[in-house]
Design a protein around this motif. Structure first.
Motif, PDB file in Angstrom:
ATOM      1  N   VAL A 347      14.301 -28.779-115.168  1.00 48.11           N
ATOM      2  CA  VAL A 347      13.514 -28.705-116.399  1.00 48.11           C
ATOM      3  C   VAL A 347      12.386 -29.725-116.301  1.00 48.11           C
ATOM      4  O   VAL A 347      12.615 -30.900-116.008  1.00 48.11           O
ATOM      5  N   VAL A 348      11.149 -29.263-116.510  1.00 40.11           N
ATOM      6  CA  VAL A 348       9.982 -30.135-116.385  1.00 40.11           C
ATOM      7  C   VAL A 348       9.060 -29.894-117.578  1.00 40.11           C
ATOM      8  O   VAL A 348       9.073 -28.815-118.184  1.00 40.11           O
ATOM      9  N   PRO A 349       8.277 -30.894-117.934  1.00 41.80           N
ATOM     10  CA  PRO A 349       7.303 -30.672-119.007  1.00 41.80           C
ATOM     11  C   PRO A 349       6.184 -29.745-118.541  1.00 41.80           C
ATOM     12  O   PRO A 349       5.717 -29.835-117.413  1.00 41.80           O
ATOM     13  N   VAL A 350       5.791 -28.846-119.408  1.00 43.26           N
ATOM     14  CA  VAL A 350       4.672 -27.946-119.139  1.00 43.26           C
ATOM     15  C   VAL A 350       3.783 -27.973-120.376  1.00 43.26           C
ATOM     16  O   VAL A 350       4.203 -28.410-121.461  1.00 43.26           O
ATOM     17  N   PRO A 351       2.521 -27.536-120.240  1.00 39.80           N
ATOM     18  CA  PRO A 351       1.657 -27.527-121.431  1.00 39.80           C
ATOM     19  C   PRO A 351       2.287 -26.750-122.576  1.00 39.80           C
ATOM     20  O   PRO A 351       2.694 -25.595-122.403  1.00 39.80           O
ATOM     21  N   GLY A 352       2.451 -27.374-123.699  1.00 36.67           N
ATOM     22  CA  GLY A 352       3.003 -26.723-124.886  1.00 36.67           C
ATOM     23  C   GLY A 352       4.510 -26.783-124.967  1.00 36.67           C
ATOM     24  O   GLY A 352       5.102 -26.143-125.852  1.00 36.67           O
ATOM     25  N   GLY A 353       5.199 -27.466-124.036  1.00 34.71           N
ATOM     26  CA  GLY A 353       6.659 -27.554-124.144  1.00 34.71           C
ATOM     27  C   GLY A 353       7.309 -27.907-122.831  1.00 34.71           C
ATOM     28  O   GLY A 353       6.810 -28.738-122.064  1.00 34.71           O
TER      29      GLY A 353
END
Length: 389
Positions: A347-353
């Motif tokens: 699980v990684v941060p992505v734009p918008g969530g």
């Protein structure tokens, strides 16, 4: 038919002994020149030993797991080859060097025998008659010269082996033709037990412990599919080509750069850890098949000496064992080693969530004499860039 020794071959400049692994022929078997008769192991790799001539395997003197010095016999062949016993009888010993000549007294001329003297000529009555001539002193007897010691007849291989082992050939009972000493006439060498593969690894890792080294870890994004070992091999080699300051070694008090990239791939085998080398793998379009073939032959003990040398870095992949991250020790004189962990979705941060990404944690070990932390970080950044191209 003559009997000739089959000796432990010298397979590298540093090899001093080898371990017999297995025989492919038995006593009494016919062999052809170039035919594989046995396998021996060095510290680096197992190699095949070929028959030097046509003949029969007469006697086997080394058994599996025996450690034999280079040049010592492991078996004997009976063969009709003409040149195997060339130089059987050595020539006589060289003449001793002449001693400096001492000044000698002039030697007196011995008197001629009386019968050979001419009759005296008549002289005038007034002249005095000469008296008899004094006898000349006898010539000095020459001093006896000690005889040179008799030359012991021996085949050249036996003579060399005796010299190396400090054996007096005069104490050996010959069994060869014309009372010639053969190699088999010398007393047998003490056979040392085979060293454990762990002893080889222990020696290498002890040398690694003397190197000041550090590790930099990074979580890398990897492509969606592929042979991970091949993918990382290509990326590591390409990154080192971009950063030649780390494709180097510490030697003679300075950094010495290499003119090629050689990635030693750590392979788990039944005989322990082996690290065959792939040269310039980033330039090879058929790398995946090349890696599979190399791993297969490493596990079968069929590597060549050339494939065990020329490494400038090491790649070790324990991801298949479920290992997330680890620290790989350097293999001197290499200045880098890349440890590859398990490839998995994270699980990684992505734009918008948040989202899922295929990731892998790697550890780059660096010789601190060759590079610093920032150099390692730049190399890993290049690895990441090449992984996502």
């Amino acid at each position: 038919m003559q009997e000739a020794p089959l000796v432990m071959p010298k397979m590298s400049m540093t090899m001093t002994e080898g371990t017999l692994v297995t025989w492919h022929k038995s006593e009494g078997d016919e062999v052809r020149a170039g035919e594989v008769v046995c396998e021996v192991a060095t510290d680096k790799v197992d190699m095949e030993v070929e028959a030097p001539a046509d003949g029969t395997l007469a006697r086997i003197v080394a058994q599996p797991d025996d450690v034999v010095a280079v040049g010592e016999p492991i078996a004997y062949l009976t063969t009709a080859a003409e040149d195997l016993l060339a130089g059987l009888f050595d020539g006589p010993a060289p003449e001793p060097a002449p001693q400096p000549e001492r000044e000698r007294e002039p030697e007196p001329v011995p008197a001629a025998p009386a019968a050979a003297q001419p009759k005296p000529k008549p002289v005038a009555p007034a002249a005095a008659q000469p008296g008899p001539a004094p006898a000349a002193p006898a010539a000095a007897e020459p001093e006896p010269v000690p005889a040179a010691p008799a030359r012991v007849a021996a085949v050249p291989a036996a003579r060399r082996a005796a010299a190396e082992r400090g054996i007096d050939l005069a104490t050996i009972t010959p069994t060869g033709p014309a009372a010639t000493i053969r190699l088999a006439d010398l007393p047998p060498l003490e056979v040392k037990p085979r060293r454990s593969p762990r002893a080889v690894i222990a020696r290498r890792m002890s040398a690694s412990a003397q190197v000041p080294q550090f590790v930099v870890y990074r979580d890398l994004e990897v492509p969606a599919a592929g042979d991970w070992t091949t993918v990382f091999l290509r990326a590591l080699a390409g990154a080192l080509r971009r950063h030649p300051e780390l494709n180097a070694e510490w030697a003679d008090g300075d950094v010495r750069r290499h003119d090629h990239v050689g990635v030693a791939l750590a392979v788990d085998t039944g005989r322990g850890l082996l690290a065959p080398v792939l040269r310039d793998p980033d330039l090879d379009d058929g790398l995946a098949e090349r890696v599979r073939d190399l791993v297969r032959r490493a596990r079968a003990g069929k590597l060549t000496l050339a494939e065990m040398s020329g490494g400038t870095t090491t790649l070790s992949n324990l991801g298949g064992f479920g290992v997330d991250a680890f620290h790989a020790l350097l293999s001197p004189p290499q200045a880098t080693a890349l440890a590859v962990g398990r490839v998995q979705e994270k699980v990684v941060p992505v734009p918008g969530g948040i989202g899922l990404s295929l990731r892998c944690t790697v550890g780059l070990t660096v010789d601190h004499r060759v590079g610093d932390g920032a150099d390692a970080a730049r190399l890993l950044a290049s690895v990441q860039e090449l992984l996502t191209l």
